[in-house]
Design an enzyme around this catalytic site. Structure first.
Site, mmCIF file in Angstrom:
data_model
loop_
_atom_site.group_PDB
_atom_site.id
_atom_site.type_symbol
_atom_site.label_atom_id
_atom_site.label_comp_id
_atom_site.label_asym_id
_atom_site.label_seq_id
_atom_site.Cartn_x
_atom_site.Cartn_y
_atom_site.Cartn_z
ATOM 1 N N ILE A 138 0.856 -1.180 0.000
ATOM 2 C CA ILE A 138 0.000 0.000 0.000
ATOM 3 C C ILE A 138 0.899 1.240 0.000
ATOM 4 O O ILE A 138 1.816 1.342 0.814
ATOM 5 C CB ILE A 138 -0.936 0.021 1.228
ATOM 6 N N LYS A 139 0.613 2.141 -0.924
ATOM 7 C CA LYS A 139 1.441 3.342 -1.063
ATOM 8 C C LYS A 139 0.894 4.472 -0.188
ATOM 9 O O LYS A 139 -0.283 4.834 -0.287
ATOM 10 C CB LYS A 139 1.496 3.796 -2.524
ATOM 11 N N ILE A 140 1.770 5.021 0.637
ATOM 12 C CA ILE A 140 1.445 6.156 1.505
ATOM 13 C C ILE A 140 2.467 7.253 1.226
ATOM 14 O O ILE A 140 3.686 7.002 1.262
ATOM 15 C CB ILE A 140 1.523 5.784 2.995
#
Length: 952
Positions: A138-140
């Site tokens: 998951i990209k944050i």
């Protein structure tokens, strides 16, 4: 492709930055993995925007999702999650062979969450659960606000790709967050071997901005300039990568790291992103050949992969070549005058924006695809901005930048006001927004109740209410009629004795269900109606009188006690966070419809479709409710504050409801939108520059004449809104559209659309007058300005000019002359409306409009006191008010009160007049005498006489 495979020999994985469904379904992605050494894939809103809008590969799934009732945001989720899942499955062999340290596919949280810690955490959890693949990252964004989210999610066991990194300092924070999360897990005895993270450095963007700035510092031919800016061109990005890698080696080294490594902690690999060359003067593989190093990842676009395979030259550990000079690059940039910290912060802000823009474009595309796919099943909207196109479109951009849609659905009070009292009040008035979400239990209960009442032999239902509690039922009565076997609906919202007796004469009391509807539980008119009809039924001597009554009210009101004491059949408790004029999709509107046999579940399905069309994530320009509200607000701010409704024949009564919604919601603080309902459409020459025209129509009606006139008005530069309603049941959606639009218009205008301060003022005036009557036995007599021809005309200082009129027609002529461009004339009759009376007043208003070029309204008293009366008193001082009353002949007692309905009715009209006069409004009160029809005919004859003379 041996060059790409060779990267692995130097400790670097190459990932693809272009995930499309075509790559998956064509077998291209599988071939890259099995034959060309691909080790992972990243995605972002920009990538998905190009993939989804640039092909028809997704259209089949989009259609299926749309027909399931999903919002554009939910459609986006489903499309992207499927691609990520399928890509994860293709890369699973890489994941397995690398023991869970490679073979990942990245999915990014909404770009709107870049500054929202808790929102990022919740969104990441949701997406990770939906994808349900161990090799999903998951990209944050690596913003300051993202750091706590990154640490918390890694601690929870969710693998993270930290994106949008531009500075070495920010990278160090990311590495610290990663290690902190794993230390927490180790301290709690949780496994860490499966936790993987990468830190994504965006390189070419650094060079683009730094070079732009450097070019401004180059002085041609200078011999004294040091360092030379031109020698620093193209160096900032690579220097950033080298320094970040140096910092990486320092962090993931030493005794502390070895201890963590022994527990199974993986390194957090630096990932080189934005590696396509943006400057044609530089090598197209410069961000590959120079960035090779152990424990790194390089994400490559298709064109860079092709270039690398064609002419790339790989060498071991190039990332550390000249690393000692990297710091000097930053020092020299500072000497030139370029602050690298400013550059990286600007890039971070720009990076968020660059993902928001394609995200918005994709939401726009999905919203448009949805509308096209459901074209015949949903209502459609077309906006023509006239001469305000630039202003409205600029407002759309501002609305999106300020995240108004998202904030609206989160009930953010600061969209409207900042003072403490209103900040508390506003969210407590927005329960109507979620009514379409989970309506099934409500509609099932109401439908079952309606069937029970019908089966018991009831034939009529009479709604006792005022304003927002009654007008929606009036729309239902006139639009749908009664289904076979169900109850005929009548609406009582007029305190004139004749109106009450007319209702009584139309029904069989014993077979009538009375709905006592009041949000506050204490509305004087509604409770007076209840007392009267309860007493009438008691006199019948049938017993169980309460069985003929139900109540709709908020929790905790005095009406609940009254209903319990009188043994009402049922009490329907409405949400206290739903205001009266926003209550149409709650019990207040749905119960009367159900009793008529209307399919209220279909009404609510329509409202839900409109909620989807007005979803928080749909950009303003294509958002059904928000775009309409923005347009109304912008037009109001530019003097076009008269929203003129043209309604096709079968849904013409919808104007009653929307009129009161807009007027009461926006008319305050000297501002307001004036809704014009029932004013026959004409040619451009009779209108000023203060109009917006709204055509709400069914395609099955004959709208030819209206459309021809609208085209002429549009050609003359007037803003025009066209709303094609799918069918009558789609009015549920129109209720929701206009509620959203009105709330948004309030944002643009700068008022609170959920309060009604001057409505309470009118109620107090009425109460004071009733107290006066009870003490004195009469109202204090007032001296009319003018008494002649059987008429008494009352008015204050603003209309004193009429005092010396020689005739009633001259008085009205002088009064009309007070109107200025942009004003409106409100006709306010306080008597029961018959067809003949309505015809006179409608013709009169058109004469006034055509003569003065000003808008006109026609509103029945006293019901407008609870709605549009707010605009009259709290809105702009642009109204001229003609209150028409008569001397009450009929006496009708209110059980338990010293006064009767005739007294209450007079108190309301007198209180309204006094309130308007106290505010210095231009108002006259004309007493027609004891015979309404005779007085109105005489007045009409005088007006016709004047009009004929003027036209001669």
């Amino acid at each position: 492709m041996s060059t790409l495979v060779d990267l692995l020999n130097y400790g670097q994985s190459y990932w693809l930055d272009n995930l499309t469904r075509k790559k998956i379904t064509s077998g291209e992605l599988k071939k890259r993995v099995s034959e060309q050494g691909l080790r992972g894939i990243t995605s972002n809103p920009s990538i998905f925007h190009k993939a989804i809008t640039g092909s028809e590969d997704y259209d089949g799934q989009i259609k299926d999702l749309v027909t399931q009732g999903l919002t554009p945001q939910q459609v986006y989720d489903a499309l992207t999650i499927k691609d990520v899942q399928d890509a994860c499955d293709i890369l699973k062999p890489v994941f397995d062979s690398s023991k869970g340290t490679d073979g990942f596919v990245s999915l990014e949280v909404s770009p709107y969450l870049a500054r929202d810690t808790q929102g990022s955490i919740e969104e990441a959890r949701r997406l990770y659960k939906l994808v349900d693949r161990a090799n999903c990252l998951i990209k944050i964004p690596g913003t300051n606000e993202g750091m706590p989210a990154i640490e918390q999610l890694l601690y929870e066991g969710i693998n993270i790709n930290v994106t949008l990194l531009f500075s070495v300092e920010q990278y160090a924070k990311v590495a610290k967050a990663y290690l902190s999360a794993l230390k927490r897990r180790i301290a709690e005895g949780k496994p860490v071997e499966h936790i993987v993270s990468v830190a994504s450095f965006f390189l070419s963007r650094i060079d683009v901005l730094a070079d732009q700035l450097l070019s401004q510092y180059i002085i041609t031919g200078s011999k004294n300039q040091y360092p030379l800016p031109q020698l620093l061109l193209g160096k900032a990005g690579l220097a950033s990568a080298q320094l970040a890698y140096k910092r990486f080696k320092e962090i993931f080294n030493g005794a502390e790291w070895e201890e963590l490594k022994s527990k199974g902690v993986n390194v957090q690999r630096p990932l080189w992103a934005s590696t396509s060359n943006k400057d044609p003067l530089y090598s197209d593989v410069r961000y590959v050949e120079t960035l090779i190093g152990p424990d790194t990842v390089n994400t490559l676009p298709d064109e860079t992969i092709d270039a690398l395979a064609d002419h790339g030259k790989l060498q071991k550990n190039t990332i550390e070549n000249g690393v000692d000079g990297a710091s000097k690059v930053f020092e020299d940039l500072k000497k030139v005058g370029i602050d690298i910290d400013f550059v990286t912060k600007q890039l971070e802000n720009d990076g968020v924006k660059k993902f928001i823009e394609p995200y918005n474009m994709l939401m726009t595309s999905l919203a448009e695809k949805r509308a096209k796919m459901l074209w015949d099943a949903i209502s459609t909207q077309e906006l023509s901005y006239g001469k305000l196109k630039k202003e409205v479109e600029a407002a759309f951009m501002s609305i999106d930048e300020k995240q108004v849609g998202i904030r609206l659905y989160h009930k953010d009070p600061y969209l409207w006001k900042t003072d403490e009292e209103q900040v508390k009040m506003i969210p407590e008035s927005m329960g109507w927004m979620t009514l379409p979400d989970n309506y099934e239990s409500v509609t099932d209960e109401l439908t079952a109740f309606a069937k029970q009442v019908k089966d018991e032999g009831f034939k009529y239902t009479v709604l006792l209410g005022m304003g927002g509690s009654s007008l929606c039922s009036e729309v239902a009565r006139e639009t749908f009629g009664t289904a076979a076997g169900y109850l005929e609906l009548l609406v009582l919202d007029n305190t004139e004795p004749a109106a009450i007796l007319e209702i009584q004469n139309q029904v069989e009391l014993e077979k009538t269900l009375f709905i006592v509807a009041t949000k506050s539980g204490g509305t004087t008119e509604t409770l007076s109606f209840f007392k009267y009809f309860y007493d009438q039924l008691e006199k019948k001597g049938k017993g169980s009188t309460g069985n003929n009554f139900v109540a709709i009210t908020d929790a905790g009101t005095s009406l609940i006690k009254i209903a319990e004491d009188h043994k009402f059949r049922k009490i329907f408790i409405n949400g206290s966070d739903i205001g009266g004029r926003y209550s149409v999709l709650s019990n207040f509107g749905l119960l009367p419809m159900a009793l008529m046999g209307i399919d209220i579940a279909a009404i609510m399905r329509s409202a839900k479709q409109m909620k989807i069309s007005s979803d928080a994530n749909i950009p303003a320009a294509v958002n059904a409710g928000i775009s309409l509200g923005v347009m109304m607000g912008v037009c109001q701010r530019h003097g076009r504050d008269k929203v003129t409704f043209i309604l096709s024949s079968s849904i013409s009564s919808f104007g009653y409801w929307v009129e009161q919604l807009i007027a009461e919601s926006t008319g305050k603080e000297g501002e307001g939108i004036v809704p014009i309902n029932g004013e026959q459409l004409s040619t451009p020459g009779v209108y000023g520059k203060d109009r917006v025209f709204v055509h709400v129509y069914l395609a099955t009606d004959d709208n030819t004449a209206d459309e021809q006139k609208l085209i002429a008005l549009e050609d003359a530069g007037n803003p025009v809104v066209r709303i094609k309603v799918a069918d009558k049941l789609a009015l549920g959606g129109e209720y929701y559209r206009w509620e959203i639009a009105t709330a948004v218009a309030g944002i643009v205008i700068g008022i609170n659309p959920f309060d009604q301060p001057n409505v309470a003022e009118s109620k107090k005036n009425t109460s004071n007058l009733l107290e006066e009557w009870q003490k004195e036995g009469h109202f204090k007599p007032a001296e009319p300005l003018l008494s002649l021809d059987g008429f008494a005309v009352y008015g204050g200082k603003p209309v004193a000019q009429i005092k010396n009129s020689k005739s009633i027609e001259e008085a009205i002529e002088i009064f009309g002359a007070l109107a200025e461009p942009g004003d409106y004339i409100a006709f306010l009759p306080y008597f029961n409306m018959t067809n003949s009376r309505a015809k006179v007043l409608q013709t009169w208003r058109l004469i006034m409009r055509d003569k003065l070029k000003d808008a006109t309204t026609l509103l029945n008293g006293p019901r407008y006191l609870h709605s549009t009366g707010q605009l009259h008193k709290g809105g702009p001082a642009t109204g001229l008010y003609i209150i028409l009353v008569s001397e009450e002949k009929e006496r009708l007692p209110i059980p338990g009160e010293k006064y009767g309905f005739e007294t209450l009715h007079e108190a309301q009209s007198l209180g309204d007049y006094r309130s308007l006069d106290d505010k210095g409004r231009r108002v006259i009160r004309i007493n027609l005498g004891s015979d309404i029809d005779k007085g109105l005919d005489q007045l009409w004859a005088a007006i016709q006489k004047t009009n004929t003379a003027n036209n001669a």
